[in-house]
Design a protein around this motif. Structure first.
Motif, short mmCIF file in Angstrom:
data_model
loop_
_atom_site.label_atom_id
_atom_site.label_comp_id
_atom_site.label_asym_id
_atom_site.label_seq_id
_atom_site.Cartn_x
_atom_site.Cartn_y
_atom_site.Cartn_z
N ARG A 232 8.36 3.39 1.48
CA ARG A 232 9.30 4.45 1.84
C ARG A 232 10.70 4.00 1.43
O ARG A 232 11.13 2.92 1.81
N GLU B 271 4.77 -1.40 3.37
CA GLU B 271 3.63 -1.57 4.27
C GLU B 271 2.41 -1.99 3.46
O GLU B 271 2.26 -1.60 2.30
N LEU C 117 0.32 3.42 -5.58
CA LEU C 117 1.23 3.15 -4.49
C LEU C 117 1.58 4.46 -3.81
O LEU C 117 1.99 5.42 -4.47
N ARG C 118 1.44 4.51 -2.50
CA ARG C 118 1.85 5.71 -1.75
C ARG C 118 3.36 5.65 -1.61
O ARG C 118 3.89 4.83 -0.87
N LEU C 119 4.05 6.51 -2.35
CA LEU C 119 5.50 6.44 -2.44
C LEU C 119 6.15 7.67 -1.83
O LEU C 119 5.82 8.81 -2.17
N TRP C 120 7.09 7.43 -0.91
CA TRP C 120 7.85 8.51 -0.30
C TRP C 120 9.33 8.19 -0.51
O TRP C 120 9.80 7.13 -0.09
N GLN D 221 0.83 -1.20 0.00
CA GLN D 221 0.00 0.00 0.00
C GLN D 221 0.87 1.25 0.00
O GLN D 221 0.54 2.25 -0.64
N SER D 222 2.00 1.17 0.70
CA SER D 222 2.92 2.30 0.75
C SER D 222 4.35 1.80 0.75
O SER D 222 4.65 0.68 1.15
N SER E 110 4.79 -5.29 8.05
CA SER E 110 5.69 -4.48 7.25
C SER E 110 7.02 -5.21 7.03
O SER E 110 7.41 -6.07 7.83
N HIS F 188 0.20 11.28 -4.53
CA HIS F 188 0.62 10.14 -3.73
C HIS F 188 2.12 9.90 -3.78
O HIS F 188 2.61 8.88 -3.28
#
Length: 285
Positions: A111, A225, A165-168, A108-109, A233, A201
């Motif tokens: 980092r 995650e 995809l929540r990408l940081w 979902q995400s 995770s 996102h």
């Protein structure tokens, strides 16, 4: 089950359930291996989801653990069947980091900290090709082409409007200056990076040289995650010949805390975008 079941995640979840059954029985992996006349490493790989699990494996393990509830057995057998489905990446043949791709596809995400290069999900085709060619100088053209195609296919998660995809990403300043391919390729790559960083996102921050020593000096890592609470995770550490996956709570927490420090020390988002723009202009000269 639906055909879009992610086999990597399914296999990992099945392994977790089998580990719980073993622990409830009070048995060690070595004891189970002795009962089934297999190696202890096989039991460990089944439980950590790194090895394909057959329905026969599930049947034998349920027998050792004396699972009497047939509904539990049937559920595990179904998970084993789903875990042997083919993900989209299997159509490309043997891929060294296929486990990671499976996890990334279901995450979902994500980092990411990258100290040397633009992260794969944000790379242009030309940058990716030049990068793979430079990193693997003895690799055939066909293999390079395959790796680049897989990388481009992975990027669908970034542009997927229905399930993005929540990408940081925290990039070290070095990634903006290292000339991969040519100055033209770098300019196009940095402009592409700016464009993607404006998606709602996607967040990109630059960690400038002036920060000095920081928690990411040990190298690249990613934290994945998942939406389902049953999927814990994962911290992913990429290696040359093998990769490392950390799933224990304290390990994941330590890397998560490190990432918070990296985000705090990196330039704010808008300032990072201006920083990348300035770097791109230098390659236009």
């Amino acid at each position: 089950m639906a055909s879009n079941v992610n086999p990597t995640v399914r296999r990992r979840r099945l392994g977790q359930e089998l580990r719980k059954l073993r622990e409830l029985k009070g048995m060690t992996a070595e004891e189970v291996a002795d009962r089934l006349l297999v190696s202890q490493s096989k039991i460990s790989r089944l439980e950590n989801g790194r090895r394909s699990i057959s329905q026969r494996d599930v049947r034998d393990l349920c027998g050792v653990y004396e699972v009497e509830d047939q509904r539990v057995v049937d559920s595990l057998m179904e998970m084993a069947r789903d875990s042997r489905q083919q993900g989209w990446w299997h159509t490309f043949g043997d891929i060294p980091y296929s486990v990671y791709i499976g996890l990334e596809s279901a995450a979902q995400s994500l980092r990411v900290y990258e100290p040397q290069l633009v992260t794969g999900l944000l790379q242009t085709h030309a940058y990716a090709e030049a990068l793979v060619r430079g990193a693997l100088p003895e690799t055939s053209t066909a293999e390079i082409d395959k790796r680049v195609k897989v990388r481009m296919r992975r990027q669908d998660r970034v542009t997927d409007e229905s399930n993005p995809l929540r990408l940081w990403v925290v990039l070290d300043e070095a990634a903006l200056h290292r000339v991969v391919g040519s100055k033209l390729i770098m300019r196009e790559q940095l402009e592409h990076l700016i464009e993607l960083s404006q998606l709602p996102h996607v967040t990109v921050q630059v960690l400038p040289f002036e920060v000095g020593a920081h928690p990411g000096l040990n190298g690249q890592y990613a934290i994945l995650e998942f939406a389902d609470a049953a999927d814990s995770s994962v911290v992913y550490l990429e290696g040359v010949t093998s990769d490392l996956y950390l799933e224990k709570g304290p390990d994941v927490q330590q890397y998560a805390v490190m990432y918070e420090h990296l985000r705090a020390q990196a330039l704010p988002v808008e300032q990072s975008q201006r920083f990348i723009q300035d770097a791109a202009k230098k390659f236009a000269q």
